[in-house]
Design a protein around this motif. Structure first.
Motif, short mmCIF file in Angstrom:
data_model
loop_
_atom_site.label_atom_id
_atom_site.label_comp_id
_atom_site.label_asym_id
_atom_site.label_seq_id
_atom_site.Cartn_x
_atom_site.Cartn_y
_atom_site.Cartn_z
N TRP A 182 -75.42 20.78 37.99
CA TRP A 182 -74.74 20.08 37.90
C TRP A 182 -74.03 19.09 39.14
O TRP A 182 -73.09 18.23 39.27
N TYR A 184 -72.60 20.01 41.82
CA TYR A 184 -71.08 20.47 42.27
C TYR A 184 -71.27 21.41 43.47
O TYR A 184 -72.21 22.28 43.30
N PHE A 186 -68.85 23.26 45.19
CA PHE A 186 -67.83 24.23 45.14
C PHE A 186 -67.85 25.39 44.42
O PHE A 186 -68.74 25.58 43.72
N THR A 190 -63.60 30.54 38.04
CA THR A 190 -63.67 30.92 36.49
C THR A 190 -65.38 31.00 36.33
O THR A 190 -66.02 30.27 37.05
N VAL A 192 -67.72 29.54 34.74
CA VAL A 192 -68.27 28.24 33.95
C VAL A 192 -69.47 28.35 33.76
O VAL A 192 -69.95 28.15 32.61
N VAL A 195 -70.55 31.00 30.95
CA VAL A 195 -70.36 30.61 29.83
C VAL A 195 -71.26 29.62 29.26
O VAL A 195 -71.89 29.53 28.08
N HIS A 196 -71.88 28.61 30.21
CA HIS A 196 -72.92 27.69 29.74
C HIS A 196 -74.11 28.54 29.44
O HIS A 196 -74.92 28.07 28.40
N ARG A 199 -74.20 30.17 26.10
CA ARG A 199 -74.14 29.28 24.93
C ARG A 199 -75.68 28.63 24.80
O ARG A 199 -76.14 28.56 23.83
N LEU B 326 -66.32 10.96 37.10
CA LEU B 326 -66.16 12.54 37.86
C LEU B 326 -65.45 13.18 37.06
O LEU B 326 -65.74 14.55 36.80
N GLY B 329 -67.48 14.53 33.77
CA GLY B 329 -68.47 15.63 34.32
C GLY B 329 -67.61 17.02 34.68
O GLY B 329 -68.16 17.97 33.94
N LEU B 330 -66.47 16.95 35.15
CA LEU B 330 -65.76 18.32 35.14
C LEU B 330 -65.28 18.73 33.73
O LEU B 330 -65.42 20.03 33.33
N GLU B 332 -66.79 17.94 30.99
CA GLU B 332 -68.08 18.96 30.21
C GLU B 332 -68.31 20.19 30.78
O GLU B 332 -68.60 20.95 30.05
N LEU B 333 -68.09 20.27 32.22
CA LEU B 333 -68.40 21.52 32.58
C LEU B 333 -67.41 22.71 32.35
O LEU B 333 -67.76 23.90 32.05
N TYR B 334 -66.11 22.34 32.38
CA TYR B 334 -65.11 23.33 31.90
C TYR B 334 -65.08 23.55 30.70
O TYR B 334 -64.21 24.48 29.94
N GLU B 335 -65.15 22.60 29.62
CA GLU B 335 -65.26 22.60 28.14
C GLU B 335 -65.62 24.13 27.51
O GLU B 335 -64.84 24.52 27.02
N ALA B 336 -66.66 24.37 27.99
CA ALA B 336 -67.46 25.66 27.72
C ALA B 336 -66.44 26.86 27.66
O ALA B 336 -66.13 27.62 27.11
N SER B 337 -66.07 27.05 29.09
CA SER B 337 -65.21 28.09 29.46
C SER B 337 -63.80 28.09 28.97
O SER B 337 -63.28 29.15 28.67
N GLU B 339 -63.10 26.82 26.09
CA GLU B 339 -63.27 27.08 24.63
C GLU B 339 -63.53 28.71 24.53
O GLU B 339 -63.15 29.16 23.80
N ASP B 340 -64.12 29.14 25.41
CA ASP B 340 -64.40 30.61 25.48
C ASP B 340 -63.04 31.37 25.76
O ASP B 340 -63.19 32.53 25.20
N GLN B 363 -63.17 16.66 43.21
CA GLN B 363 -63.82 17.40 42.03
C GLN B 363 -63.13 18.90 42.21
O GLN B 363 -62.87 19.57 41.41
N GLN B 364 -63.22 19.27 43.68
CA GLN B 364 -62.72 20.51 43.89
C GLN B 364 -61.19 20.72 43.33
O GLN B 364 -60.82 21.88 42.72
N ALA B 367 -60.84 20.80 39.69
CA ALA B 367 -61.56 22.00 39.30
C ALA B 367 -60.44 23.30 39.72
O ALA B 367 -60.28 24.17 38.57
N ASP B 371 -58.95 25.67 36.83
CA ASP B 371 -59.05 26.97 36.97
C ASP B 371 -57.69 27.69 36.56
O ASP B 371 -57.70 28.54 35.93
#
Lengths: 226, 477
Positions: A182, A184, A186, A190, A192, A195-196, A199, B326, B329-330, B332-337, B339-340, B363-364, B367, B371
């Protein structure tokens, strides 16, 4: 792998040394910059682990710069108590391949060292197909098959799986995935990454008898054929 | 050789002749006194010079007028008429200060009150000032000789003893006046020095007390010019006070929030060491202790990062960037968690201008907000991540439908280690929003928190990051 460890703190040195040897690596050690530099330039290592701050006038960055000055491309992992992002950038600019801040989990260090060791090996030709067991990945058509069956993946899932396959048989940590897949830098609070990965498992492992992606407790994940 | 000697001498003099007085008050006073005395001296000298000069020139004019008049008499009636005129004048001269002498070609005296032709007077075109003897007195006289026809000569003059007297009196008076002025100047200088010291002392007393640790001291304001300094120092002290309070508060929080996990880890290890009966139990205890220590490390790192951001020293990685990819991307990264966790993530992006910032830090920050939203939103609700322009600024909004926050908590939310009562049971250290706040201040932006209205059935928390945008057209030259 042959690994050189340059670290002045005796406790950390002994801890890392023991762990690396248990993992089956051959490790040389140095507790100061002078000896470290001497070993680094005179011997051939797969990976060098360098503490950033060392006693005796020659610090980690100096060793690294000297190595790179001599066109020595041995992968170098920098260890440092300086968590500053600028310090990290300085370390990578000087030619470091990876940067870890103290304190660190040994599993993270081991995973990164092994990843670096693999990267050090020259690849004969750019690969277009990656195969692990019955899992195949075609990098040109961007398709994945397992046991001849096509698996549909999102672009990001594809990159995640590609990373796992390229490091097949190695432990990859969550931080490594976050950084390499990714980009990233940081620390998300959570889960993250978990979860990926779960999936991805749904698609790559669930429909088949044998799971290939395994969770390693307190460390990360590993993709194995068996 | 010689030149070197001169240079050495110059250096020596420079060293030796350095002004010896260090006290600013004394120098100030001395300068004041000196200026006063010199100007008074100049002023009085001018008065003296002007007055005496005036007297002199008056005498000369009177003599010349007299001479012209007498020359007319000579032209009209020769020696006898002139003698008569001179005698007339002498008779009428009440002050007895006029001097005349008329001599013939053979030097014989025809008229006048001078005993004889003074030897000194040889030229006929200039004034002489001499001491003469008259009626047995010694006196000073100013005289001019004039030629007449037929070899006759004439002297016209004035006795200037009176004028000399005036000059003496004037000189004495002025010298005394100057002495008085000097004394006054010295007194004034001393007074100035005193005032100066008083002012400096009042500031020094306060600052010394502050240096000793008494931060409650303030410089008393007296209404004069030094108030400017006093006020500045007082403002500075206020700021130091506030910073000190902040440090105290943070160090208390650190002591508590770092000590707790360390104490827990220690207790676990000690307990396992004493009571563990199997290797498994021991391993489990050690694992948990390691997790506690990792928590300490992460708190530590977050604190350091916040401190670093607040110091404003991290602008090296700033670049002009488009916020949309930017955030995509975030998202997309967070969508999974998201929904979880049984939630939905709604990402909306309007047309926005680029901003100048550090992509990793932004980003931080986002994020951290995501969170938080995931942590607090109840299942089945939606988290909205959106970006749009809000006036001149770019606004990144993270809105959830969680419990929200009370007004009091909203105000304190970005304080370090602050955790709302309702959040006590969730994991976290209370540093997430502090970091967001720090990132925003570094970018010249702001963090705004707004709780939803419970009455309107729209609970939740809306966190907005406001960032200044880069001007759309930035042509150079």
């Amino acid at each position: 792998m042959r690994i050189l460890l340059v670290e002045d703190d005796p406790t950390v040195r002994a801890f890392v040394l023991k762990g690396l040897r248990e993992a089956g690596h051959v490790v040389d050690e140095a507790d100061n910059g002078k000896d470290g530099l001497f070993l680094a330039v005179s011997e051939n290592y797969d990976v060098v682990i360098l503490d950033r701050m060392l006693p005796g006038g020659i610090d980690g960055l100096r060793i690294l710069e000297t190595l790179r000055g001599q066109k020595n491309a041995t992968p170098v992992l920098l260890l440092s108590a300086l968590a500053d992002v600028d310090e990290r950038v300085a370390g990578l600019k000087a030619g470091g391949d990876d940067y870890m801040t103290k304190p660190f989990a040994f599993s993270e260090l081991l995973a990164r060292v092994e990843a670096l060791g693999r990267r050090g090996r020259p690849e004969s030709a750019p690969q277009t197909r990656l195969v692990v067991g019955d899992l195949e990945m075609d990098l040109l058509s961007r398709t994945v098959k397992r046991g001849g069956e096509k698996i549909d993946l999102q672009p990001r899932e594809f990159r995640l799986l590609e990373f796992l396959i390229r490091h097949a048989g190695q432990v990859v940590t969550r931080t490594m995935l976050l950084e390499r897949v990714w980009d990233y830098h940081f620390d998300p609070q959570t889960n993250v990454i978990d979860v990926h990965v779960s999936r991805l498992r749904q698609k790559v492992d669930k429909p088949f008898d044998k799971p290939m992606i395994h969770t390693i407790r307190n460390a990360g994940y590993i993709l194995r054929a068996d | 050789m010689f030149r070197r000697k001169v240079r050495r001498l110059g250096r020596f003099l420079k060293r030796r002749l350095r002004w010896p007085i260090r006290s600013a008050g004394l120098n100030f006073a001395l300068a004041y006194g000196l200026v006063f005395v010199i100007s008074a001296g100049a002023f009085l000298s001018f008065i003296w010079w002007n007055t005496t000069g005036q007297l002199d020139s008056q005498v000369e004019i009177a003599v010349q007028v007299d001479a012209v008049d007498l020359s007319h008499r000579w032209a009209q009636g020769g020696p006898s008429a002139l003698s008569l005129a001179i005698q007339d004048r002498l008779d009428q001269n009440v002050d007895d200060d006029e001097l005349y002498l008329l001599v013939g070609p053979d030097g014989r005296k025809f008229a006048g009150n001078l005993p004889g032709w003074p030897v000194v007077i040889t030229r006929l075109d200039t004034f002489y000032e001499l001491a003469i003897k008259r009626d047995g007195f010694r006196t000073n006289a100013k005289m001019h000789a004039y030629p007449l026809t037929q070899g006759f000569r004439m002297i016209v003059g004035r006795d200037v003893r009176g004028r000399q007297l005036v000059r003496h009196v004037l000189t004495d008076t002025l010298i005394w006046a100057w002495i008085m002025v000097t004394l006054l100047a010295a007194g004034g200088a001393l007074a100035i020095r005193r005032i100066f010291r008083q002012v400096v002392h009042s500031i020094a007393r306060t600052t010394a007390a502050v240096a000793q640790g008494d931060l409650s001291q303030r410089i008393p304001l007296t209404g004069n010019e030094t108030d400017l300094v006093g006020q500045t120092v007082n403002t500075m002290l206020e700021r130091i006070n506030r910073l000190m309070d902040g440090v105290k508060q943070v160090s208390n929080a650190i002591a508590h929030d770092l000590r707790t996990p360390i104490a827990r880890a220690r207790a676990r290890l000690e307990d396992a060491n004493r009571t563990a009966t199997s290797a498994e139990e021991l391993h489990a205890a050690i694992d948990r202790a390691v997790m506690d220590l990792d928590r300490v490390t992460s708190i530590f790192e977050a604190l350091l990062r916040i401190a670093q951001l607040e110091a404003g020293a991290r602008r090296a990685a700033f670049t002009v960037l488009d916020i949309r990819p930017l955030l995509e991307g975030l998202s997309e990264l967070y969508e999974a968690s998201v929904e979880d966790a049984g939630l939905r993530l709604d990402f909306r992006a309007g047309a926005v201008q680029p901003v100048n910032g550090d992509p990793h830090l932004l980003q931080q920050a986002v994020a951290n907000l995501l969170d938080n939203a995931i942590k607090f939103a109840p299942p089945g609700t939606t988290i909205t991540l959106s970006v749009d322009m809000q006036g001149e600024r770019l606004a990144i909004t993270v809105a959830d439908q969680g419990p929200g926050m009370s007004e009091d908590d909203l105000g304190r939310a970005s304080e370090r280690f602050f955790r709302a009562e309702t959040a006590r049971n969730t994991p976290g250290a209370g540093l997430g929003l502090s970091l967001v706040q720090a990132v925003m201040s570094l970018h010249g932006g702001a963090l705004e928190l707004k709780a939803g209205e419970v009455q309107t059935g729209q609970p939740g928390l809306t966190a907005t990051l406001l960032l200044p945008v880069v001007p759309a057209v930035s042509k150079k030259g």
